[in-house]
Design an enzyme around this catalytic site. Structure first.
Site, mmCIF file in Angstrom:
data_model
loop_
_atom_site.group_PDB
_atom_site.id
_atom_site.type_symbol
_atom_site.label_atom_id
_atom_site.label_comp_id
_atom_site.label_asym_id
_atom_site.label_seq_id
_atom_site.Cartn_x
_atom_site.Cartn_y
_atom_site.Cartn_z
ATOM 1 C CG HIS A 1 -9.159 -0.496 -5.117
ATOM 2 N ND1 HIS A 1 -9.829 -0.923 -4.164
ATOM 3 C CD2 HIS A 1 -10.092 -1.004 -6.108
ATOM 4 C CE1 HIS A 1 -10.802 -1.109 -4.317
ATOM 5 N NE2 HIS A 1 -11.064 -1.129 -5.537
ATOM 6 C CG LEU A 2 -3.709 3.190 -1.843
ATOM 7 C CD1 LEU A 2 -3.617 2.772 -0.588
ATOM 8 C CD2 LEU A 2 -3.055 4.099 -2.385
ATOM 9 C CB SER A 3 -2.753 -2.933 -4.082
ATOM 10 O OG SER A 3 -3.837 -3.335 -3.922
ATOM 11 C CG ASP B 1 -28.016 -2.585 -3.513
ATOM 12 O OD1 ASP B 1 -27.688 -2.798 -4.932
ATOM 13 O OD2 ASP B 1 -28.583 -3.234 -2.923
ATOM 14 C CE1 TYR C 1 -3.806 -2.414 0.291
ATOM 15 C CE2 TYR C 1 -2.668 -3.270 2.102
ATOM 16 C CZ TYR C 1 -3.767 -3.393 1.081
ATOM 17 O OH TYR C 1 -4.512 -4.511 0.922
ATOM 18 C CG HIS D 1 -13.044 -7.508 -2.744
ATOM 19 N ND1 HIS D 1 -12.529 -7.105 -3.910
ATOM 20 C CD2 HIS D 1 -11.903 -7.041 -1.863
ATOM 21 C CE1 HIS D 1 -11.217 -6.444 -3.850
ATOM 22 N NE2 HIS D 1 -11.093 -6.311 -2.604
ATOM 23 N NE ARG E 1 -6.390 -8.771 -1.008
ATOM 24 C CZ ARG E 1 -6.987 -8.414 0.217
ATOM 25 N NH1 ARG E 1 -7.775 -7.235 0.293
ATOM 26 N NH2 ARG E 1 -6.353 -8.535 1.434
ATOM 27 C CG ASN F 1 -9.325 2.455 -1.606
ATOM 28 O OD1 ASN F 1 -9.887 1.173 -1.492
ATOM 29 N ND2 ASN F 1 -8.180 2.484 -1.605
#
Length: 145
Positions: free
Chosen positions: A99-101, A86, A22, A79, A110, A73
Site C-alpha cells: 500500500h502507498l499509505s 480465497d 497517495y 478491507h 482501513r 495492492n
C-alpha cells in the site's frame, strides 16, 4: 523469475487522487521505475490494474503456472474482499501486500486487511517506494526457496 503486480480500484488515479495521501507519481511512473528495478534484480514484471474485484480474481487464477510471485495492492478491496483472499490462497502463489499509505494510521475501517495474515509480508506507508520495497522482498524470498 516471473512476477505480477496487481493494482485494485482507484489506483489508476494515483498521482491525481488525494496526492497528500497517495503521492504525485502516476501509476505509469511507478511501473516504469519498477520495470527498471525488476531488470536489475533479474526478474520479469507484469502489470494488471482493475476496478473490478472479479477481474482481479480472474487475473490471479490465470497466473497459475506462469507467475512465481504476486505483489498486490488491492486498494479498498483489502478491507472487504474475502473472495480475493480465497483466490490468492487457492492458487498458492507467494504474495506480498503493498500500500502507498500506512493503512494503520488512517481511518479505523482501513486497519483490517483480509490479505495480510497469509501474505509473505506487508509493505505500507512509504509512498511509491512501498512497491520497490515489496519487489525487493519477494525477489529475495523467491531466490532463497
Amino acid at each position: 523469475m516471473d512476477l505480477l503486480l496487481i493494482n485494485g480500484p482507484n489506483l489508476n488515479l494515483v498521482g491525481k487522487r488525494e496526492p497528500s495521501i497517495y503521492g504525485s507519481q502516476t501509476l505509469e511512473d511507478i511501473q516504469a521505475e519498477l520495470l527498471t528495478l525488476a531488470s536489475e534484480l533479474d526478474a520479469k514484471l507484469k502489470f494488471f490494474q482493475s476496478n473490478s474485484e472479479g477481474e482481479m480474481i480472474d487475473c490471479i487464477q490465470k497466473s497459475v503456472g506462469s507467475i512465481d510471485g504476486i505483489l498486490i495492492n488491492a486498494g479498498a478491496y483489502t478491507h472487504t474482499s474475502i473472495a480475493l483472499r480465497d483466490a490468492l490462497l487457492g492458487v498458492a502463489i507467494p504474495y506480498v501486500e503493498v500500500h502507498l499509505s500506512n493503512i494503520y494510521s488512517r481511518e479505523e475501517f482501513r486497519h483490517k486487511s483480509f490479505l495480510s495474515d497469509k501474505a509473505l509480508g506487508l509493505v505500507c506507508g512509504f509512498g511509491a517506494n512501498s512497491y520497490q520495497l515489496a519487489l525487493e522482498g519477494i525477489v529475495s524470498y523467491l531466490k532463497r526457496v
